[in-house]
Write a protein that holds these residues in place. Structure first.
Motif: not given
Length: 178
Positions: A2-12, A159-162
């Motif tokens: 599986l591919a795991l997308s990276v999002a910006p780190l936010t408090k919410a 999971l592959r970091i995408a």
């Protein structure tokens, strides 16, 4: 895999897993005759369960081979675990609600000015850095009791970091075939 997308780190977005630690939105107290700023209460350290005590460590992270593959997750049932970078190099945070449910995984890109405090029992991957010799102060629990649980994933669920930005276009889906 599986591919795991990276999002910006936010408090919410990180709130279900713990706290983002940073000085944004925190008013400092001027100390030392006005030559230093003090930022208080940046994280809630949770280590007292079963008589635990605060442990302060220095971790020096090394880059994992590319592509980054998530094969295991860990959690700490007796206390929180705080990571604060000592330089301004971005790093990665991978968490999930349940290691057996690929859709519960989230990957975040943390700036070198953001730390995280994983809540007690939060499933997370061990330290993932983007530069060798990347130092972190870690605050966690020491004392009696077993405070580490690891879950190794079956190869079909690795999971592959995408780093393709897919999370920006599909924020509701982070783990997908690929």
């Amino acid at each position: 895999m599986l591919a795991l997308s990276v999002a910006p780190l936010t408090k919410a977005e990180f709130a279900p897993f713990g706290e983002v630690v940073g000085t944004e939105d925190v008013k400092p107290k001027m100390i030392n005759e006005g030559f230093a700023r003090r930022y208080d209460d940046l994280a809630k350290i949770d280590v007292a369960s079963a008589g635990g005590e605060v442990n302060i460590s220095l971790f020096i992270g090394a880059v994992r081979p590319a592509p980054m593959i998530i094969k295991m997750m860990e959690r700490h049932p007796l206390g929180s675990q705080l990571f604060v970078p000592l330089n301004e190099v971005p790093w990665l945070v991978v968490v999930c609600a349940d290691p057996g449910i690929p859709s519960s995984y989230r990957a975040f890109a943390a700036s070198g000015r953001q730390g995280v405090n994983y809540a007690r029992n939060c499933w997370h991957h061990p330290l993932l850095v983007t530069a060798d010799a990347n130092p972190f102060v870690v605050v966690d629990r020491k004392g009696a009791g077993s405070n580490l649980e690891e879950k190794w994933l079956e190869e079909a669920n690795w999971l592959r970091i995408a780093f393709d930005g897919a999370a920006a276009t599909h924020p509701d889906i982070t783990a997908k075939p690929g």
